[in-house]
Design an enzyme around this catalytic site. Structure first.
Site, PDB file in Angstrom:
ATOM      1  N   ASP A  72      -5.014   4.510   6.755  1.00 37.58           N
ATOM      2  CA  ASP A  72      -3.810   5.294   6.251  1.00 37.58           C
ATOM      3  C   ASP A  72      -3.186   5.056   4.936  1.00 37.58           C
ATOM      4  O   ASP A  72      -3.758   3.903   4.334  1.00 37.58           O
ATOM      5  CB  ASP A  72      -2.892   4.997   7.217  1.00 37.58           C
ATOM      6  CG  ASP A  72      -2.373   3.482   7.293  1.00 37.58           C
ATOM      7  OD1 ASP A  72      -3.093   2.685   7.286  1.00 37.58           O
ATOM      8  OD2 ASP A  72      -1.143   3.174   7.261  1.00 37.58           O
ATOM      9  N   ASP A 103      -6.237   1.459  -2.422  1.00 32.19           N
ATOM     10  CA  ASP A 103      -5.716   0.900  -1.244  1.00 32.19           C
ATOM     11  C   ASP A 103      -5.586   1.959  -0.045  1.00 32.19           C
ATOM     12  O   ASP A 103      -4.753   2.820   0.081  1.00 32.19           O
ATOM     13  CB  ASP A 103      -4.372   0.522  -1.668  1.00 32.19           C
ATOM     14  CG  ASP A 103      -3.540  -0.253  -0.438  1.00 32.19           C
ATOM     15  OD1 ASP A 103      -4.122  -0.819   0.414  1.00 32.19           O
ATOM     16  OD2 ASP A 103      -2.303  -0.293  -0.477  1.00 32.19           O
ATOM     17  N   GLU A 137      -1.323   0.650   8.853  1.00 39.66           N
ATOM     18  CA  GLU A 137      -1.047  -0.580   8.257  1.00 39.66           C
ATOM     19  C   GLU A 137      -0.103  -0.522   7.251  1.00 39.66           C
ATOM     20  O   GLU A 137       1.129  -1.342   6.814  1.00 39.66           O
ATOM     21  CB  GLU A 137      -2.316  -1.104   7.518  1.00 39.66           C
ATOM     22  CG  GLU A 137      -2.259  -2.475   6.666  1.00 39.66           C
ATOM     23  CD  GLU A 137      -1.707  -2.512   5.519  1.00 39.66           C
ATOM     24  OE1 GLU A 137      -1.138  -3.791   5.001  1.00 39.66           O
ATOM     25  OE2 GLU A 137      -1.251  -1.489   4.774  1.00 39.66           O
TER      26      GLU A 137
END
Length: 379
Positions: A72, A103, A137
């Site tokens: 995610d 990320d 997350e």
């Protein structure tokens, strides 16, 4: 081979193209699972509520080396401020742009490519390789890694070492690894008063006035001195809300949200006790609830940190600096099981920002680092 054509670059682009804003996965884990299944991994999807998770494992023996990460990403923000569409991966001047590039879809791609290369060279490696991947997350982290860990613990399936692909680097790839994280504790406080007209304060009880001395003292308290691995515990007020918005109304309650980032020198129980002792000393009428976001953990010298140091030195030519600074990661859910946890990933300068990007050459170097770590631990 041009950097644009590296297998890790192509896989990163394929992952970025899937708009997996929390808690969506949008097929990222399926793409990874197809690659891992082809090299002998057993794939175990774990879907909890709105969250997609994957536990993949190759091998049945210990020790277990686990790559951990998330598919995610955070929302894009104002799309008009991006140089290129955030879910159309684009290479400009040696940098790959797109939401999740740093990320952490670049790390996920590097993990898969490193594992493919390692298994091709060492099909009969020692122990097991695992992947623990979640789509929750960046969000409330309720149905993600913590639920997978609960499942593994219930069947006594243990992780020996976990390498989390969070973007740990600061100026260049591998200059920093995270070998621990501070604990995080959030308090939600309501100070009660009596609502009334500002012209008649004797008929009301202003909770803001009552709470102000308490908050001033709380914000100045010294919690600990830290230690060689952790800075001193910090306290920050994150939000204050009181009043109706009208200038002639004394509010009936004040809501305060605050957070501790704490070292191993204190515990959550100690912090809670000190806060509630101070509340009572100020004779406040209050309600308070606590959210335990994660315990502090530290991975000291040992096989995982040693292997990571060797890998970064071998691939980049310089020494890494283990640190415990920064925010929390899903490593906080893995460490309490007894696993040793480290974080190694790309440069974090653009994470969560408009025009998030990663240096294309860094993706290949990251895959090489991951491969060397596997060789150090499982050969």
């Amino acid at each position: 081979m041009p950097a644009d054509d590296y297998p890790v670059t192509e896989l990163t682009k394929a992952l970025i193209a899937r708009p997996s804003v929390t808690p969506l996965d949008e097929g990222c884990q399926t793409l990874m699972a197809e690659r891992l299944s082809a090299i002998g991994f057993n794939i175990e999807p774990m879907v909890f509520e709105d969250t997609t998770n994957m536990w993949a494992r190759r091998g049945n023996e210990g020790p277990v080396f686990c790559f951990a990460g998330h598919t995610d990403v955070v929302p894009t923000g104002d799309v008009s401020r991006w140089h290129t569409p955030p879910f159309v991966p684009t290479i400009i001047d040696g940098y790959l742009y797109g939401r999740g590039a740093a990320d952490m879809k670049g790390s996920l791609a590097a993990m898969v490519i490193a594992t493919e290369r390692f298994v091709a060279k060492h099909p009969d490696h020692n122990g097991s390789i695992a992947f623990l991947i979640t789509s929750d997350e960046e969000g409330p982290f309720i149905n993600g890694t913590t639920r997978v860990i609960d499942t593994l613990e219930a069947r006594n399936e243990k992780i020996t070492w976990a390498l989390v692909g969070e973007p740990s680097s600061t100026l260049k790839l591998g200059d920093v690894v995270k070998n621990g994280r501070r604990g995080s504790l959030t308090g939600n406080l309501t100070v009660k008063g009596i609502q009334g007209h500002v012209a008649y304060p004797h008929l009301a009880d202003n909770p803001i006035h009552k709470a102000a001395p308490f908050l001033a003292e709380l914000s100045q308290m010294h919690w600990d001195n830290g230690n060689e691995f952790f800075p001193p515990t910090s306290f920050q007020i994150a939000n204050i809300n009181g009043g109706t918005g009208a200038s002639n109304v004394i509010p009936g309650a004040l809501d305060v949200m605050f957070n501790f980032r704490y070292s191993t020198e204190v515990t959550a129980d100690i912090l809670i006790e000190r806060v509630e002792t101070l509340l009572k000393a100020h004779e406040l009428d209050y309600d308070i609830s606590w959210i335990f976001n994660g315990l502090p953990f530290l991975t000291g010298d040992g096989p995982l940190l040693d292997a990571t140091r060797i890998a970064i030195r071998q691939v980049t030519g310089y020494e890494t600096d283990p640190q415990t600074t920064g925010g929390t990661s899903d490593g906080r859910f893995i460490a309490p099981t007894g696993a040793k946890v480290l974080e190694l990933g790309p440069v974090n300068a653009t994470i969560h920002k408009v025009n998030e990007c990663v240096k294309v050459d860094d993706l290949e170097q990251l895959a090489l680092c991951y491969e060397v770590i596997l060789e150090q631990l499982l050969c």
